[in-house]
Design a protein around this motif. Sequence first.
Motif, PDB file in Angstrom:
ATOM      1  N   GLU B 403       0.829  -1.203   0.000  1.00 37.69           N
ATOM      2  CA  GLU B 403       0.000   0.000   0.000  1.00 37.69           C
ATOM      3  C   GLU B 403       0.866   1.257   0.000  1.00 37.69           C
ATOM      4  O   GLU B 403       0.503   2.265  -0.589  1.00 37.69           O
ATOM      5  CB  GLU B 403      -0.978   0.005   1.174  1.00 37.69           C
ATOM      6  N   ARG B 404       2.046   1.162   0.610  1.00 38.92           N
ATOM      7  CA  ARG B 404       2.919   2.339   0.601  1.00 38.92           C
ATOM      8  C   ARG B 404       3.485   2.596  -0.790  1.00 38.92           C
ATOM      9  O   ARG B 404       3.750   3.735  -1.160  1.00 38.92           O
ATOM     10  CB  ARG B 404       4.031   2.166   1.627  1.00 38.92           C
ATOM     11  N   THR B 405       3.687   1.525  -1.555  1.00 41.68           N
ATOM     12  CA  THR B 405       4.116   1.709  -2.945  1.00 41.68           C
ATOM     13  C   THR B 405       3.098   2.559  -3.694  1.00 41.68           C
ATOM     14  O   THR B 405       3.437   3.552  -4.348  1.00 41.68           O
ATOM     15  CB  THR B 405       4.253   0.339  -3.642  1.00 41.68           C
ATOM     16  N   SER B 406       1.832   2.189  -3.552  1.00 39.91           N
ATOM     17  CA  SER B 406       0.792   2.952  -4.241  1.00 39.91           C
ATOM     18  C   SER B 406       0.716   4.374  -3.709  1.00 39.91           C
ATOM     19  O   SER B 406       0.515   5.319  -4.471  1.00 39.91           O
ATOM     20  CB  SER B 406      -0.559   2.267  -4.083  1.00 39.91           C
ATOM     21  N   ALA B 407       0.891   4.511  -2.395  1.00 40.22           N
ATOM     22  CA  ALA B 407       0.834   5.853  -1.818  1.00 40.22           C
ATOM     23  C   ALA B 407       1.968   6.717  -2.358  1.00 40.22           C
ATOM     24  O   ALA B 407       1.775   7.897  -2.684  1.00 40.22           O
ATOM     25  CB  ALA B 407       0.914   5.773  -0.301  1.00 40.22           C
ATOM     26  N   ALA B 408       3.152   6.117  -2.481  1.00 38.50           N
ATOM     27  CA  ALA B 408       4.291   6.873  -3.022  1.00 38.50           C
ATOM     28  C   ALA B 408       4.024   7.252  -4.474  1.00 38.50           C
ATOM     29  O   ALA B 408       4.386   8.347  -4.922  1.00 38.50           O
ATOM     30  CB  ALA B 408       5.572   6.053  -2.916  1.00 38.50           C
ATOM     31  N   ILE B 409       3.373   6.335  -5.209  1.00 36.25           N
ATOM     32  CA  ILE B 409       3.020   6.665  -6.592  1.00 36.25           C
ATOM     33  C   ILE B 409       2.055   7.840  -6.618  1.00 36.25           C
ATOM     34  O   ILE B 409       2.176   8.744  -7.449  1.00 36.25           O
ATOM     35  CB  ILE B 409       2.424   5.430  -7.303  1.00 36.25           C
ATOM     36  N   ILE B 410       1.107   7.839  -5.677  1.00 40.25           N
ATOM     37  CA  ILE B 410       0.171   8.969  -5.617  1.00 40.25           C
ATOM     38  C   ILE B 410       0.946  10.264  -5.405  1.00 40.25           C
ATOM     39  O   ILE B 410       0.711  11.268  -6.085  1.00 40.25           O
ATOM     40  CB  ILE B 410      -0.864   8.765  -4.485  1.00 40.25           C
ATOM     41  N   VAL B 411       1.896  10.230  -4.451  1.00 42.15           N
ATOM     42  CA  VAL B 411       2.692  11.436  -4.193  1.00 42.15           C
ATOM     43  C   VAL B 411       3.441  11.863  -5.453  1.00 42.15           C
ATOM     44  O   VAL B 411       3.471  13.042  -5.825  1.00 42.15           O
ATOM     45  CB  VAL B 411       3.672  11.199  -3.027  1.00 42.15           C
ATOM     46  N   LEU B 412       4.029  10.886  -6.140  1.00 41.74           N
ATOM     47  CA  LEU B 412       4.772  11.185  -7.369  1.00 41.74           C
ATOM     48  C   LEU B 412       3.849  11.814  -8.414  1.00 41.74           C
ATOM     49  O   LEU B 412       4.204  12.808  -9.060  1.00 41.74           O
ATOM     50  CB  LEU B 412       5.394   9.896  -7.915  1.00 41.74           C
ATOM     51  N   LEU B 413       2.659  11.240  -8.552  1.00 40.17           N
ATOM     52  CA  LEU B 413       1.718  11.773  -9.546  1.00 40.17           C
ATOM     53  C   LEU B 413       1.275  13.183  -9.174  1.00 40.17           C
ATOM     54  O   LEU B 413       1.166  14.058 -10.037  1.00 40.17           O
ATOM     55  CB  LEU B 413       0.502  10.846  -9.674  1.00 40.17           C
ATOM     56  N   VAL B 414       1.030  13.378  -7.874  1.00 43.48           N
ATOM     57  CA  VAL B 414       0.629  14.722  -7.435  1.00 43.48           C
ATOM     58  C   VAL B 414       1.735  15.721  -7.774  1.00 43.48           C
ATOM     59  O   VAL B 414       1.485  16.811  -8.289  1.00 43.48           O
ATOM     60  CB  VAL B 414       0.326  14.731  -5.918  1.00 43.48           C
ATOM     61  N   LEU B 415       2.970  15.303  -7.519  1.00 44.10           N
ATOM     62  CA  LEU B 415       4.106  16.174  -7.819  1.00 44.10           C
ATOM     63  C   LEU B 415       4.156  16.498  -9.313  1.00 44.10           C
ATOM     64  O   LEU B 415       4.378  17.644  -9.723  1.00 44.10           O
ATOM     65  CB  LEU B 415       5.391  15.463  -7.396  1.00 44.10           C
ATOM     66  N   LEU B 416       3.926  15.481 -10.131  1.00 44.41           N
ATOM     67  CA  LEU B 416       3.927  15.679 -11.581  1.00 44.41           C
ATOM     68  C   LEU B 416       2.834  16.650 -11.991  1.00 44.41           C
ATOM     69  O   LEU B 416       3.052  17.548 -12.814  1.00 44.41           O
ATOM     70  CB  LEU B 416       3.707  14.344 -12.300  1.00 44.41           C
ATOM     71  N   VAL B 417       1.649  16.469 -11.401  1.00 47.69           N
ATOM     72  CA  VAL B 417       0.540  17.362 -11.739  1.00 47.69           C
ATOM     73  C   VAL B 417       0.894  18.793 -11.340  1.00 47.69           C
ATOM     74  O   VAL B 417       0.652  19.736 -12.091  1.00 47.69           O
ATOM     75  CB  VAL B 417      -0.755  16.895 -11.044  1.00 47.69           C
ATOM     76  N   VAL B 418       1.513  18.921 -10.152  1.00 45.55           N
ATOM     77  CA  VAL B 418       1.914  20.259  -9.702  1.00 45.55           C
ATOM     78  C   VAL B 418       2.903  20.873 -10.694  1.00 45.55           C
ATOM     79  O   VAL B 418       2.756  22.026 -11.120  1.00 45.55           O
ATOM     80  CB  VAL B 418       2.533  20.199  -8.292  1.00 45.55           C
ATOM     81  N   ILE B 419       3.901  20.081 -11.094  1.00 39.16           N
ATOM     82  CA  ILE B 419       4.909  20.602 -12.017  1.00 39.16           C
ATOM     83  C   ILE B 419       4.271  21.005 -13.342  1.00 39.16           C
ATOM     84  O   ILE B 419       4.540  22.075 -13.891  1.00 39.16           O
ATOM     85  CB  ILE B 419       6.016  19.544 -12.248  1.00 39.16           C
ATOM     86  N   ASN B 420       3.392  20.155 -13.839  1.00 39.34           N
ATOM     87  CA  ASN B 420       2.772  20.472 -15.124  1.00 39.34           C
ATOM     88  C   ASN B 420       1.854  21.685 -15.041  1.00 39.34           C
ATOM     89  O   ASN B 420       1.791  22.480 -15.977  1.00 39.34           O
ATOM     90  CB  ASN B 420       2.007  19.251 -15.651  1.00 39.34           C
ATOM     91  N   SER B 421       1.143  21.811 -13.909  1.00 37.65           N
ATOM     92  CA  SER B 421       0.296  23.003 -13.777  1.00 37.65           C
ATOM     93  C   SER B 421       1.165  24.244 -13.721  1.00 37.65           C
ATOM     94  O   SER B 421       0.816  25.292 -14.268  1.00 37.65           O
ATOM     95  CB  SER B 421      -0.567  22.946 -12.526  1.00 37.65           C
TER      96      SER B 421
END
Lengths: 272, 434
Positions: B403-421
């Motif tokens: 579950e932490r793997t998925s959570a880390a992926i969520i964090v990574l995706l959020v970071l990507l979304v932030v960067i792209n925005s």
Amino acid sequence: MSKQKKYTREQRGTVGRIESDNPRMTCRNVNVYYGDKHAIIDVSIDVGRNEVIAMIGPSGCGKSTFLRCLNRMNDTIPTCRVTGDIFLDDTDIYEKNIDVVPLRAQVGMVFQKPNPFPKSIYDNIAYGPRIHGLVGNRQEEDEIVETSLKKAGLWKEVQDRLNQPGTSLSGGQQQRLCIARTIAVSPEVILMDEPCSALDPIATAKIEELIDELREHYTIAIVTHSMQQAARVSQRTAYFHLGDLIEVGETKKIFTNPQHTLTEDYITGRFG
Amino acid sequence: MNNTEPEQTDAAQPESPRTIDIVNKGLAKRYGREKRFKMYGFFAVAISLSFLALLFLTIFSNGYSAFYQTYVKLEVFFDPADIDVDDPANSNFPGLVKKTLRSEFPDVKKRKEKKKLYSLVSSGAAFQLQRMIEQQPELVGSTMTIEVPADDDVDMFMKGNISRDVPENERRISDRQLDWIDKWLKEGRIAKRFNTTFFTSGDSREPELAGILGALTGSIFTLALTLLLSFPVGVAAAMYLEEFAPRNRWIDLVEVNINNLAAVPSIVFGLLGLAVFINFFHLPRSAPLVGGLVLTLMTLPVIIIASRASLQSVPPSIREAALGVGASKVQTVLHHVLPLALPGMLTGTIIGIARALGETAPLLMIGMVAFIVDIPKGFTDPATALPVQIFLWADSPERGFVERTSAAIIVLLVLLVVINSLAVILRNRFERRW
Ligand SMILES: Nc1ncnc2c1ncn2[C@@H]1O[C@H](COP(=O)(O)OP(=O)(O)OP(=O)(O)O)[C@@H](O)[C@H]1O
Ligand SMILES: [Mg+2]
């Protein structure tokens, strides 16, 4: 005038007096190539001091190309090659170590297509004086902007929207903005490539007035498709045809008594 | 132009059809084609969006539970006999936790059972108590109710990932342990809380103690260096190649090679970094410094290509205008061309950086894959990066790491979304199309 005196359509050497009594620019044996295309063929002509010279000719005959040689604007086209000599006063402007920056400050240009900077109207005018250090403070800058716009006949229309982008103006207004931008630097020679093609008769009259006024101090070469305009503003006229300079002479003479059949055809409307 | 004229010509030549009739006849077909084209586009967008939604859904449903963690309330007596106030680091805090647990369930006597009892709370509990005493030595001698993290198996049980119905020998929690948990549950001493540990600590062998802060910091250090190096260098290189370089064979060669570099697999850059930065220059292994350099090499070609494309898209009339009033080449580029090209350059850079953020392979080669507990404090400290952390956790068998793997992926995706925005915002700011 007798028919025998006229030069036939096949003769391509320049007819008329290419020299000027008091030349500002001297062009000798100028050839321009775009890659393999020979766009200007062995053209020799003088541009006199305090004179307006009109360049006329059918579309695609090389008027713009020749005009752009006079301040080395053709340098920006990678495929373009220029040979021959062009002198501004006594300097060969095509010599290797000539700096084009002072040359272009001296020989200004108004382009065929209006190309204002994507900046405010004010900055469009002030840019040239700023980079050349012609203005010391904001007040001088304001002054130059105002007088330049007034001369180009645009002041009334834009005086309370100087901070708006230059590209928001209409086509004709943009062209006048470009004229104002060019004269703001006070170049000694001004090259104008169809400056009035997008202007209404009133604005055109204003520009022609300006040209007349500028002639006192400056030298002007103007490309135009309007025979009337050439007749009104110029002292000498040059007729180009498919890259050849066909005929040069006093404007009055060219329009009343052209020597070359091609010139006569063009002026009387049988060509172009 | 006006209506009478075509009619007159029509009358003169009745056999030639009017343009308007031909146009009308073909109109239905034209619109049909248009409609079909629109449909294709719509389907393409719908399909990609649904895949994206599916991705987010699976990752989120797998990972959201990691943001919660089970805690157990324990009545702890800070026994002065056990704790050396002057040297808490050498005091027996694990023993204190065990003692507390024993006093909770005095009937547990067998060694094996005691061990089972101790494994209900995380080994992090001892550290938590130690930190408390380090900060407040006056607590020694008092009794306090303290929430300590439960072991990851208990956590999994509370989250419903371990079922009571499974036979005992196939279950990671024994029946005896279930009884203890039930007692705690009845007393209301087990609670699920927001998992701050996940955001405030580095990696750990214990899932309940593992966090992403270490990897996140490592990623930020690495990317900061990448951005700092690759943007100016990339833009300068693009500007030189596009505006100033002479047109000759050498420049053509450089161009071809830049395009080739953009297509080189990232792991090759990792090998290069290993050979050059670590083996030759002896820069520290596993450090964001080397990671940033390697990712810079990888991102540079992308930035150069994007920057050149955006320089090329600046209309030549703008250059002519500037040159025409006597601006020098540099003035023309800096005053007029660059401002117009900057939005495109920024977009290219951010795309490159976003790619670098998700890059794992080259970091593996330079040792940023090590197990690192401490949070890096500088460019030369050992560190990992977010995607590497995901890779490491994905490799771990514990359900807590899944579950932490998925959570880390969520964090990574959020970071990507932030960067792209950020890219979109920046572009809109600079892109004042006059
Ligand atoms: N950048 C270029 N590359 C290649 N050929 C060019 C280029 N610019 C102009 N030419 C060619 O050179 C010839 C002369 O062009 P030029 O623009 O000088 O004509 P012009 O007399 O100004 O015409 P117009 O009155 O339509 O403006 C034309 O045949 C044109 O196709
Ligand atoms: Mg032209």
